[in-house]
Each structure stands twice: as structure tokens, then as C-alpha cells.
Design an enzyme around this catalytic site. Sequence first.
Site, short mmCIF file in Angstrom:
data_model
loop_
_atom_site.label_atom_id
_atom_site.label_comp_id
_atom_site.label_asym_id
_atom_site.label_seq_id
_atom_site.Cartn_x
_atom_site.Cartn_y
_atom_site.Cartn_z
N HIS A 80 0.83 -1.21 0.00
CA HIS A 80 0.00 0.00 0.00
C HIS A 80 0.86 1.26 0.00
CE1 HIS A 80 -0.20 -0.56 4.67
NE2 HIS A 80 0.78 0.28 4.38
N HIS B 291 -2.17 5.41 9.04
CA HIS B 291 -0.88 6.09 9.23
C HIS B 291 -1.10 7.44 9.92
CE1 HIS B 291 -0.41 3.16 5.99
NE2 HIS B 291 0.87 3.10 6.30
N HIS C 278 10.82 -3.32 3.70
CA HIS C 278 11.19 -1.92 3.54
C HIS C 278 11.47 -1.28 4.89
CE1 HIS C 278 6.88 -1.60 4.40
NE2 HIS C 278 6.93 -0.28 4.43
N GLU D 257 4.48 -4.70 8.95
CA GLU D 257 3.15 -4.67 8.35
C GLU D 257 2.73 -6.03 7.81
OE1 GLU D 257 3.12 -0.06 6.65
OE2 GLU D 257 3.57 -1.72 5.30
#
Length: 294
Positions: A12, A59, A193, A240
Site C-alpha cells: 500500500h 498512518h 522496507h 506490516e
Amino acid sequence: MARIIGGIGSSHVPTIGVAYDKGKQNDPAWAPLFDGYKPVAAWLAEKQADVLVFFYNDHCTTFFFDMYPTFALGVGERFPIADEGAGLRNLPAIRGNVDFQAHIAESLVNDEFDITVFQDKPIDHGCASPLPLLWPHQPDWPGTVVPVAINVLQYPLPTARRCYRLGQAVRRAVESYPEDLKVVVVGTGGLSHQVHGERTGFNNTEWDMEFLRLLEEDPEALMRMKHADYVRLGGAESVEQIMWLSMRGALGTGPLRKLHQNYYLATTTAMTVVLYEEGEPIARQTGPAAAAVA
């Protein structure tokens, strides 16, 4: 009876939404990413899915650190798409099915998941970034979304096993709904990441491929992992990946058939989309193509 017909795992990354809005679908730097979603969008259109249950993380758009729930479920007819600094997106508000959402909320609480329920809140890129790559949106979305936000920002985080069990509970909720709805579960985030600190820009393709294999074949191994394991192997933000376990839990305990996989590493995030149905696996592909598009 409502039923789950498949599952999708998707990154995402917020820049996906920015690139989409700027019409970069054919840009050489972005085309491999956008092309990777086309088979998934075609499958959704063919199956005429009614509902997407999105396991995603907020977020600090809907929630903030002074009150950040572990699990939260949206109930409402519409959810605006958040302006995260790049301006309002030219997308319609996300549609909801209040009766179905409320049923899932009640079922989860009765299944001993003490969830937060929210309404009239904006949805950020955790859900809105991949959504237009999966569904057309003019003049409106073809179905409704059940947004399920999972805390992967503020420790203590839910365990990987707890996320899997949330998916199992969502499956029980879906299958106890009397209306004939075709539901697809979507787990978002990752893969490897890290966007801050000493390991900024860190990726681990070998681990990404192993994660995808375990997700399909041995989710129990992923449930045994600690948050520190995910961070060490994939970078801080790759925690995540526990949200993909919610999607996996909702697909049942039987074997999965992977219909499509696209893996594209061109930025700081390993951008990935995978499509599953329940059933016996297709013969496994080997060689370099298996790490890119299956």
C-alpha cells in the site's frame, strides 16, 4: 450465506496512489507495478465480488498516538479518502454496507475480539492506495469495503498469531451473514522496507520470497515469529506483514491456489500483489520468473 471467494495480498505504498493520480500507468518506471495488478482486477471483475474486506493500517490519519486502537472496524455508508498532503484525490468516497459491517462488528465482539468501531473518518493510503488498481471507480465503486485497521505503528502491536486469529474470526462472521455476498479479503502492507534510521532503504528479496512461500504453505511458521524477527529480516516497516496473516486466516486452513503474483522492487519498498483462491496449489513455477510474475 455470504462466502469468501478469494484473498489478495497487496503493498500500500503511498506513491502508488500519487503515480496513479498523475497517470503514470505507462511510465517505464511504473508500468511493471501497474501491469501486475491487471490480472487481479480482471479476476475481481470476472467473479463480480460484492465486498472487499481490507486489513490495513492507518498512518495517523484516522487515529493518533494519543488513542490508537489495536483493531478498529469502520461502519458507515461512505468513508472519505484522506488528503495526505498531495491534495484531494479524484476518487469517490469508499462505499460501505452498514448492515454487513455491523454484523461483522457484533460477531467479532461475540468472538471475544474487543474491537474499536469508527465512522465518518477518512481512509488513508493503507486502503486507498491499492483500491483503484483493484476496482474501477467511475462513476462509483462496484462494491463495498469493510475497513479493518490493525495497529502496526505503536507498540505493543498485536502478535502475528493474533492477526491470523482475527482473520479466522472474520471468516466466521462472513459465513454467518444470511445475504448471498461474494467477499474477497485483502491483506495490505510491506513487503520488505525501512524508511528511517540507519537501515533506510533496506530490502531483502530473499526473505520476501520466503515469506510468500510460508504464507501459502506454512502460515504457522509465520505465526511463531516475533515482531523483532520481521523487523530484522525485512526492515522496520515490514512488520506490516502481520496484516497479511489476517487475510490468510480468513482463507481457511486448507491448501491455497496462487493464481497470480507480481513482485516489483524499484523504490524503497518491495511492492507486491498476490491473488489466492482456496484449493489445491497449481504446480509451482521455478526459476527467475517465480520471483517476479507467476
